[in-house]
Scaffold this motif. Structure first.
Motif, PDB file in Angstrom:
ATOM      1  N   TYR A 593      55.233   4.345  60.458  1.00  0.00           N
ATOM      2  CA  TYR A 593      54.141   3.400  60.189  1.00  0.00           C
ATOM      3  C   TYR A 593      54.193   2.895  58.749  1.00  0.00           C
ATOM      4  O   TYR A 593      53.932   1.716  58.495  1.00  0.00           O
ATOM      5  N   ASN A 594      54.538   3.751  57.816  1.00  0.00           N
ATOM      6  CA  ASN A 594      54.669   3.317  56.417  1.00  0.00           C
ATOM      7  C   ASN A 594      55.782   2.282  56.264  1.00  0.00           C
ATOM      8  O   ASN A 594      55.638   1.303  55.521  1.00  0.00           O
ATOM      9  N   ASP A 595      56.893   2.504  56.942  1.00  0.00           N
ATOM     10  CA  ASP A 595      57.981   1.517  56.897  1.00  0.00           C
ATOM     11  C   ASP A 595      57.517   0.177  57.480  1.00  0.00           C
ATOM     12  O   ASP A 595      57.871  -0.893  56.970  1.00  0.00           O
ATOM     13  N   PHE A 596      56.729   0.246  58.541  1.00  0.00           N
ATOM     14  CA  PHE A 596      56.218  -0.976  59.156  1.00  0.00           C
ATOM     15  C   PHE A 596      55.272  -1.721  58.212  1.00  0.00           C
ATOM     16  O   PHE A 596      55.292  -2.954  58.132  1.00  0.00           O
ATOM     17  N   LEU A 598      55.332  -1.734  54.900  1.00  0.00           N
ATOM     18  CA  LEU A 598      56.127  -2.384  53.853  1.00  0.00           C
ATOM     19  C   LEU A 598      56.782  -3.657  54.374  1.00  0.00           C
ATOM     20  O   LEU A 598      56.837  -4.674  53.664  1.00  0.00           O
ATOM     21  N   ALA A 599      57.278  -3.614  55.606  1.00  0.00           N
ATOM     22  CA  ALA A 599      57.872  -4.824  56.194  1.00  0.00           C
ATOM     23  C   ALA A 599      56.817  -5.901  56.398  1.00  0.00           C
ATOM     24  O   ALA A 599      57.080  -7.096  56.203  1.00  0.00           O
ATOM     25  N   TRP A 600      55.620  -5.504  56.757  1.00  0.00           N
ATOM     26  CA  TRP A 600      54.505  -6.450  56.948  1.00  0.00           C
ATOM     27  C   TRP A 600      54.145  -7.137  55.638  1.00  0.00           C
ATOM     28  O   TRP A 600      53.954  -8.354  55.593  1.00  0.00           O
ATOM     29  N   HIS A 601      54.061  -6.372  54.553  1.00  0.00           N
ATOM     30  CA  HIS A 601      53.778  -6.985  53.252  1.00  0.00           C
ATOM     31  C   HIS A 601      54.914  -7.922  52.831  1.00  0.00           C
ATOM     32  O   HIS A 601      54.666  -9.013  52.305  1.00  0.00           O
ATOM     33  N   SER A 602      56.144  -7.490  53.037  1.00  0.00           N
ATOM     34  CA  SER A 602      57.291  -8.289  52.596  1.00  0.00           C
ATOM     35  C   SER A 602      57.370  -9.622  53.325  1.00  0.00           C
ATOM     36  O   SER A 602      57.848 -10.613  52.766  1.00  0.00           O
ATOM     37  N   SER A 603      56.911  -9.664  54.556  1.00  0.00           N
ATOM     38  CA  SER A 603      56.999 -10.895  55.343  1.00  0.00           C
ATOM     39  C   SER A 603      55.909 -11.899  54.996  1.00  0.00           C
ATOM     40  O   SER A 603      55.973 -13.054  55.420  1.00  0.00           O
ATOM     41  N   ASP A 606      50.459 -10.363  55.696  1.00  0.00           N
ATOM     42  CA  ASP A 606      49.153  -9.849  55.286  1.00  0.00           C
ATOM     43  C   ASP A 606      48.214 -10.992  54.895  1.00  0.00           C
ATOM     44  O   ASP A 606      47.036 -10.991  55.250  1.00  0.00           O
TER      45      ASP A 606
END
Length: 677
Positions: A593-596, A598-603, A606
């Protein structure tokens, strides 16, 4: 010898062989990267852990032979009651006092396991036979009480088939077997058997939410013959733990939720609905920035989102004995897996739970009363500042002295015609008349006195003209009071500010907070939603709202629209914090979930989700209205003047009339004539 008899040989090294096999296999995994199965996972149990805790059992005499040196902690539960604190390295009384001070109930298992996790940093645990039941019962609580936590906990349980047949209802139904994916069960037909079944818990699929859940299912992965040190049977399916976590096969993840836009949206009228465990039916629609994050995660990992609306009306509170109420209390009771809703980094909650990576930034600010128009009896004094009024008084004093001295000097050639007292009265009365643009009946033939009178008149007319212009400006353009619309001004005004929960100030660290923030904490009050709604329409108070990362405002639903006319949004934040999700200790999905996140913020999703959800479920007109309240808009059209505008003049007139009356009475009483000038 018959081959079947090999399983009955009494050999102390058989248990050593199977456990060493689980340890030595890690070397094979490192050499052959394409091999990734339960045996490789078991090898990583030892080599990738900070320490391995072994609950020693006298019936299982073994020696662990690993390829690489591994830190091992031996714990003998059978002799705990015989231990003397004087012979232990660790002072157990210290931990006992800590538990008792916090009101935590404990026994030897809880005490020893907590210390093993906290100080030895054990991540791998090996338990045998009947010890498994006690370990499974108390390990979860010990992991909560420990300051140290790990996302790599692994478990190896060793027992005989006889114990499994007799005791499975007692320990295979414990919470740890349903909640942890990294569990290996090693069984043999008899205590002295050389053939071992290596099993792994299933973990995926539908969960059981019964009060007493059924025993967890284990899948047989390998059969290992310790006598020949070979694998005699192997399951061809891929049952490694990473694969289980990637495909959860519909496993439920429970979210505690209440309506708190835009973080959480709860609606029982919209579709589609999800299952609500509080009502035992699918009748609630959910959405929100934090909720949608978990819903997308479950789409990727094939899990099912369910909600529980039974208790949380707000975030709740945590107590020192690792219990709680509200949303965080449900997580501690293991009724919820995921606590969200703009939750800050609360240290009290972090002590007993785990947190995810940050979800966003949130600032705590207030809607404060708008400034009122400044109308008072001091209105007539406002055209000039204090220093300027002091200069005017000094100027009038100099005029008075100049007229007094000049009049006395002009008649010095005629002794007794003008005394000093008469000249002083002439100077005072003439100065006041000139200041209010009034004429005098005195006739002078002296050029010096005429010059002083003309100069005084010119100065006074300039002063009165400037004063008249300033007064006209004040009456035309209203002067407003100072609003408590900043952090410092909110502190200076000592304005009470309020919210529905104590958690609005729980985030503040009193040890490092500045004096302003500490002072604001003293003025914070907690009221229920109905009281806050009423107070917002009448009371001089501040009302907590939440400023999100990309400009939207939460917690504004309590304020009715008619109250917004008298409220103003603060210009800055009282404080800000990063929001997270709280999950139970040892939550199996935390790393993924933490990896997910970080990917959400990077895209950049948010920002998109905040704007999209705010547009879908919150009033844009209301949001814009609150934000626009930061800039004061005044109607500068014609206004009717009321008595408040002239109260200062009336008071001054009354003061003059009273003084005149008293003077007149005094003249009559003294029967004394005052010369007219």
């Amino acid at each position: 010898m018959h081959p079947a008899m090999s399983s009955l040989l009494i050999e102390a090294n058989y248990w050593s062989a199977v456990l060493s096999f689980l340890g030595k296999i890690s070397f094979k995994c490192q050499q052959e990267i394409h091999i990734f199965d339960v045996a490789c996972l078991a090898g990583q149990h030892f080599t990738n852990s900070h320490a391995t805790c072994i609950l020693w059992h006298s019936d299982f005499d073994f020696q662990l032979k690993a390829v690489e040196p591994i830190p091992v902690i031996i714990m003998n539960s059978q002799n705990w009651e015989n231990y003397s604190d004087g012979y232990d390295i660790y002072d157990w009384n210290q931990k006992r006092r800590e538990f008792e001070a916090n009101g935590i109930s404990y026994n030897d298992w809880t005490l020893r396991l907590t210390v093993a996790i906290e100080h030895s940093q054990c991540e791998t645990f090996i338990a045998f036979e009947e010890q498994i039941r006690e370990f499974a019962r108390y390990f979860y609580h010990s992991s909560i009480y420990s300051i140290w936590r790990s996302q790599r906990n692994r478990f190896i349980f060793v027992c005989t088939e006889d114990l499994l047949a007799q005791q499975q209802d007692h320990f295979l139904s414990q919470y740890i077997f349903h909640d942890q994916p990294n569990i290996i069960l090693v069984t043999s037909a008899y205590l002295n058997s050389s053939t071992f079944d290596i099993k792994i818990n299933r973990f995926v699929g539908k969960r059981s939410f019964e009060v007493i859940p059924p025993p967890v299912e284990f899948d047989l992965i390998q059969i290992y013959d310790a006598q020949v040190q070979e694998i005699t049977w192997e399951n061809g399916r891929n049952n490694d733990v990473p694969q289980k976590l990637r495909n959860l096969q519909g496993r439920e993840i429970i979210i505690g939720i209440f309506d708190y836009k835009p973080f959480m949206v709860l609606d029982r009228e919209k579709q589609p609905t999800v299952f609500d465990r509080a009502r035992s039916k699918a009748d609630v629609f959910i959405d929100g920035t934090d909720v949608r994050l978990m819903m997308i995660f479950c789409e990727l990992h094939n899990c099912t989102v369910q909600v529980d609306t039974s208790e949380p009306s707000d975030w709740g509170d945590i107590y020192t004995n690792a219990t709680g109420i509200g949303l965080v209390g449900m997580i501690l009771d293991r009724r919820n897996d995921y606590g969200i809703g703009g939750m800050y980094l609360w240290y009290e909650a972090y002590q007993f739970m785990d947190i995810t990576h940050f979800l966003g930034r949130s600032g705590v600010t207030c809607l404060v009363p708008s400034p009122n128009r400044l109308i008072s009896w001091t209105l007539l004094l406002r055209p000039f500042q204090s220093a300027l009024w002091l200069g005017v008084m000094l100027c009038l004093l100099l005029e008075c002295l100049a007229l007094c001295v000049t009049r006395r000097w002009e008649s010095s050639s005629v002794p007794g015609s003008h005394t000093w007292f008469g000249s002083l009265m002439f100077g005072c009365i003439s100065t006041l008349k000139l200041f209010v643009n009034q004429s005098t009946s005195y006739v002078t033939s002296s050029y010096s006195l005429r010059t002083v009178l003309v100069a005084s008149y010119m100065i006074d007319i300039i002063l009165t003209t400037v004063y008249s212009g300033g007064l006209a400006a004040i009456l035309t353009l209203p002067t407003m009071e100072e609003a408590a619309d900043s952090r410092q001004r909110l502190f200076d005004h000592k304005l009470i500010w309020t919210g529905t929960s104590q958690v609005w100030i729980t985030t503040i660290d009193e040890g490092s907070a500045d004096p302003v923030l500490l002072g604001l904490m003293e003025h914070y009050r907690v009221f229920d939603a109905e009281q806050i709604s009423d107070f917002s329409q009448s009371e001089q108070m501040g009302f907590v709202v939440e400023r999100m990362q990309f400009g939207h405002l939460g917690n504004t639903e309590l304020i009715p629209n008619r109250a917004l006319e008298r409220l103003k949004l603060m210009e800055d934040d009282i404080y800000f914090a990063f929001t997270v999700a709280f999950v139970p200790r040892l939550w199996a999905h935390l790393e993924a979930y933490n990896d997910f996140i970080l990917a959400w913020h990077s895209s950049g999703m948010d920002k998109f989700w905040e704007w999209k959800i705010a547009a879908d479920y919150m009033s844009a007109q209301r949001q814009n209205r609150i934000v626009a309240s930061q800039k004061l808009t005044l109607d500068i059209g014609p206004k009717k003047l009321g008595i408040d505008n002239f109260i200062g003049l009336i008071l001054l007139w009354c003061f003059g009339m009273i003084c005149s009356l008293l003077t007149f009475v005094g003249e009559i009483w003294l029967r004394r004539e005052i010369p007219i000038y």
